[in-house]
Design a protein around this motif. Structure first.
Motif, short mmCIF file in Angstrom:
data_model
loop_
_atom_site.label_atom_id
_atom_site.label_comp_id
_atom_site.label_asym_id
_atom_site.label_seq_id
_atom_site.Cartn_x
_atom_site.Cartn_y
_atom_site.Cartn_z
N ASN A 72 0.84 -1.19 0.00
CA ASN A 72 0.00 0.00 0.00
C ASN A 72 0.88 1.25 0.00
OD1 ASN A 72 -2.50 1.27 -0.01
ND2 ASN A 72 -2.58 1.43 2.21
N MET A 73 0.28 2.37 -0.41
CA MET A 73 0.99 3.66 -0.48
C MET A 73 2.24 3.53 -1.37
SD MET A 73 0.71 4.90 3.48
CE MET A 73 -0.71 4.43 4.50
N SER A 74 2.08 2.83 -2.47
CA SER A 74 3.20 2.53 -3.35
C SER A 74 3.35 3.63 -4.39
CB SER A 74 2.98 1.18 -4.04
OG SER A 74 4.04 0.87 -4.89
N GLY A 75 4.00 4.72 -4.00
CA GLY A 75 4.21 5.83 -4.91
C GLY A 75 3.04 6.79 -4.92
N PHE A 76 3.34 8.08 -5.03
CA PHE A 76 2.31 9.13 -5.06
C PHE A 76 2.27 9.73 -6.46
CE2 PHE A 76 1.39 13.72 -4.82
CZ PHE A 76 0.08 13.66 -4.39
N THR A 77 1.10 9.71 -7.07
CA THR A 77 0.92 10.28 -8.39
C THR A 77 0.37 11.69 -8.26
OG1 THR A 77 0.49 8.10 -9.32
CG2 THR A 77 -0.16 9.99 -10.64
N CYS A 78 1.11 12.66 -8.72
CA CYS A 78 0.68 14.05 -8.63
C CYS A 78 -0.58 14.25 -9.47
CB CYS A 78 1.79 14.98 -9.13
SG CYS A 78 1.31 16.72 -9.16
N PRO A 79 -1.67 14.79 -8.87
CA PRO A 79 -2.91 14.97 -9.63
C PRO A 79 -2.79 16.03 -10.71
CG PRO A 79 -3.07 15.97 -7.45
CD PRO A 79 -1.79 15.20 -7.47
N SER A 80 -1.77 16.88 -10.65
CA SER A 80 -1.63 17.96 -11.63
C SER A 80 -0.77 17.56 -12.83
CB SER A 80 -1.02 19.20 -10.96
OG SER A 80 -1.85 19.68 -9.92
N ASP A 109 8.41 -16.61 -0.69
CA ASP A 109 7.72 -17.52 -1.61
C ASP A 109 6.21 -17.51 -1.40
OD1 ASP A 109 7.60 -19.32 -3.69
OD2 ASP A 109 7.77 -21.09 -2.40
N VAL A 110 5.65 -16.30 -1.33
CA VAL A 110 4.19 -16.13 -1.25
C VAL A 110 3.77 -15.20 -2.39
CG1 VAL A 110 4.13 -16.49 1.24
CG2 VAL A 110 4.34 -14.16 0.34
N PRO A 111 2.50 -15.23 -2.79
CA PRO A 111 2.06 -14.39 -3.91
C PRO A 111 2.17 -12.89 -3.60
CG PRO A 111 0.49 -16.15 -3.49
CD PRO A 111 1.44 -16.15 -2.34
N PHE A 112 2.46 -12.12 -4.60
CA PHE A 112 2.40 -10.66 -4.50
C PHE A 112 1.12 -10.22 -5.18
CE2 PHE A 112 3.47 -6.35 -6.13
CZ PHE A 112 3.56 -5.73 -4.89
N LEU A 113 0.19 -9.69 -4.41
CA LEU A 113 -1.14 -9.39 -4.93
C LEU A 113 -1.21 -8.07 -5.68
CD1 LEU A 113 -3.28 -10.60 -1.90
CD2 LEU A 113 -2.91 -11.77 -4.07
N GLY A 114 -0.29 -7.15 -5.39
CA GLY A 114 -0.29 -5.90 -6.13
C GLY A 114 0.06 -4.69 -5.30
N LYS A 115 0.21 -3.57 -6.01
CA LYS A 115 0.54 -2.30 -5.39
C LYS A 115 -0.68 -1.38 -5.45
CE LYS A 115 5.33 -2.49 -7.10
NZ LYS A 115 6.36 -1.75 -7.89
N GLY A 124 -12.40 5.31 -11.51
CA GLY A 124 -11.43 5.24 -12.60
C GLY A 124 -10.01 5.52 -12.19
N SER A 125 -9.77 5.75 -10.91
CA SER A 125 -8.43 6.08 -10.44
C SER A 125 -7.52 4.85 -10.45
CB SER A 125 -8.50 6.66 -9.02
OG SER A 125 -8.95 5.68 -8.11
N PRO A 126 -6.20 5.05 -10.53
CA PRO A 126 -5.27 3.91 -10.48
C PRO A 126 -5.42 3.09 -9.20
CG PRO A 126 -4.14 5.86 -11.27
CD PRO A 126 -5.49 6.31 -10.82
N ALA A 127 -5.68 3.76 -8.06
CA ALA A 127 -5.84 3.03 -6.80
C ALA A 127 -7.07 2.13 -6.85
CB ALA A 127 -5.93 4.00 -5.63
N ALA A 128 -8.18 2.65 -7.38
CA ALA A 128 -9.40 1.85 -7.46
C ALA A 128 -9.19 0.64 -8.36
CB ALA A 128 -10.56 2.71 -7.98
N GLU A 129 -8.48 0.83 -9.45
CA GLU A 129 -8.20 -0.29 -10.34
C GLU A 129 -7.34 -1.34 -9.64
OE1 GLU A 129 -6.45 1.39 -13.82
OE2 GLU A 129 -8.29 2.43 -14.44
N SER A 130 -6.41 -0.89 -8.81
CA SER A 130 -5.58 -1.83 -8.05
C SER A 130 -6.42 -2.64 -7.08
CB SER A 130 -4.48 -1.07 -7.29
OG SER A 130 -3.57 -0.46 -8.17
N TYR A 131 -7.33 -1.97 -6.37
CA TYR A 131 -8.21 -2.68 -5.44
C TYR A 131 -9.02 -3.76 -6.16
CZ TYR A 131 -7.36 0.84 -1.78
OH TYR A 131 -6.79 1.65 -0.83
N ARG A 132 -9.53 -3.44 -7.33
CA ARG A 132 -10.34 -4.42 -8.07
C ARG A 132 -9.50 -5.61 -8.52
NH1 ARG A 132 -13.23 0.34 -9.79
NH2 ARG A 132 -11.78 0.67 -11.51
N ARG A 133 -8.27 -5.35 -8.95
CA ARG A 133 -7.39 -6.46 -9.37
C ARG A 133 -7.07 -7.36 -8.17
NH1 ARG A 133 -4.79 -2.45 -12.56
NH2 ARG A 133 -3.21 -2.16 -10.94
#
Length: 388
Positions: free
Chosen positions: A180-188, A209-215, A238-247
């Motif tokens: 979580n909190m993997s990099g901050f994307t500037c909204p501007s 040796d465990v799965p990496f579910l995502g950032k 439509g935000s990148p964070a929301a897409e990550s949660y869905r994946r």
């Protein structure tokens, strides 16, 4: 939802973290809503008794929950997700001043005495650490697995590793790591700034040796959405964070269960000859320690292991092997139980599951405090039966 239904068709997933402040509850709330949006029936247990936050994140108003005709708590529902939390049982600013046994009591009530109905997934938002609540869950409920949330920060990753090891020690499968909190994307301008370094979550998953579910990237909308009771996956879909949660949500429900083990939880009364466990959920990852069959006759307990071996252990031998504090010195492991005090005709009277990793046993002399791990049972000497 009955105890038997819990064992049969429900994925019970613990969302954990080694330390606080990593956004675990935010992750839990958004994954729950993402699963609900995908058509799953989802419940959330806010297991952070001292610092409940899930109701606020999902916009659930405070107030005592209603009771069903059979005296079960009716959970609140928001964004398609059913929720039970200590925040629903107390005033907003009232602290939960509870000792360990009461915390355990509330936690078991949140799972067993709530009118969940039919669920596909039950997420348990754990408090940080490796204490009473984590052990209670591991010992009392058939967890399908645990997810560990961390930030890329070195300190957080080191503590996350401890949380992973704790779950492994109580035979809870690790479903994966979320960074979580993997990099901050500037909204501007769209520039990505890695505030807490990068790649740490993926590295620790690879090392263990465990799965990496995502950032999940940092998103300025998270704070506003949480304060307004609107999950990010809905308010900023439509935000990148929301897409990550869905994946991540999709990955959790696509994980296949290994059904080569006895179904848990169960409680088998040998006196009444009821509740014998049927094939069902996985016990441990090691075939030699995975219990796939359990029976009992006049000669003792019969254990069938996933590697094809069967083992018979006499009731009295099991009683003498008890490792509880009444029977063994906690510091030296010296035996405190006098074998002469154990009747030759002693019998097992009840067997029950302890999480996914052990059995509890009660005997005709009244003793019922021992926990027999599958690992310990598999190495006990007894009359070995022919492989079948």
């Amino acid at each position: 939802m009955t105890y038997a239904e819990t064992a049969a068709g429900l994925r019970m997933i613990a969302i954990s973290s080694g330390k606080g402040g990593v956004g675990k509850s935010t992750v839990t709330a958004n994954i729950a809503v993402a699963l609900a949006d995908a058509g799953f029936s989802v419940g959330v247990v806010d297991a952070d008794i001292y610092g409940p936050s899930i109701p606020g994140m999902l916009g659930i108003a405070s107030g005592k929950p209603a009771m069903s005709p059979d005296q079960k708590v009716i959970p609140a529902k928001a964004h398609g997700v059913k929720v039970i939390s200590m925040a629903m049982l107390s005033d907003d600013d009232a602290p939960a001043i509870l000792r360990g046994p009461m915390v355990t009591k509330y936690l078991q009530m949140f799972v067993r005495q709530v009118e969940w109905g039919t669920l596909d997934v039950l997420l348990l938002d754990l408090p940080p650490g490796t204490g009473d609540i984590q052990l209670t869950l591991a010992q009392a409920f058939p967890l399908s697995g645990a997810v560990v949330v961390s930030t890329p920060q070195d300190v957080s990753l080191k503590i996350a590793r401890r949380g992973l090891r704790m779950m492994e020690q109580v035979s809870v499968p690790i479903l994966g790591v979320i960074e979580n909190m993997s990099g901050f994307t500037c909204p501007s301008c769209g520039t990505v700034t890695n505030i807490f370094h990068q790649g740490g979550g993926e590295a620790i998953a690879r090392d263990l040796d465990v799965p990496f579910l995502g950032k999940v990237p940092l998103d300025p909308n998270v704070v506003d959405c949480s304060d307004e009771g609107q999950p990010l996956v809905r308010a900023a879909s439509g935000s990148p964070a929301a897409e990550s949660y869905r994946r991540i949500a999709s990955a959790l429900v696509q994980t296949e269960d290994d059904t080569a083990g006895i179904a848990t939880p169960f409680a088998w009364s040998l006196v009444e000859d009821s509740g014998q466990p049927a094939p069902g959920l996985v016990a441990t990852d090691s075939p030699a320690e995975r219990l796939v069959a359990l029976d009992h006759d006049a000669a003792g307990l019969i254990l069938g292991w996933a590697d094809g071996t069967e083992q018979r252990l006499a009731d009295r031998d099991l009683r003498l092997a008890c490792q509880c504090a009444q029977c063994r010195d906690e510091m030296t492991s010296a035996r405190l139980l006098d074998p002469e005090s154990v009747p030759l005709d002693l019998q097992l009277t009840r067997i029950w599951s302890v999480g996914n990793y052990a059995l509890g046993m009660a005997f005709s002399d009244g003793h019922a405090t021992g926990i027999y791990t599958f690992k310990a049972l598999s190495t006990m000497t007894g009359t070995e039966l022919e492989d079948v």
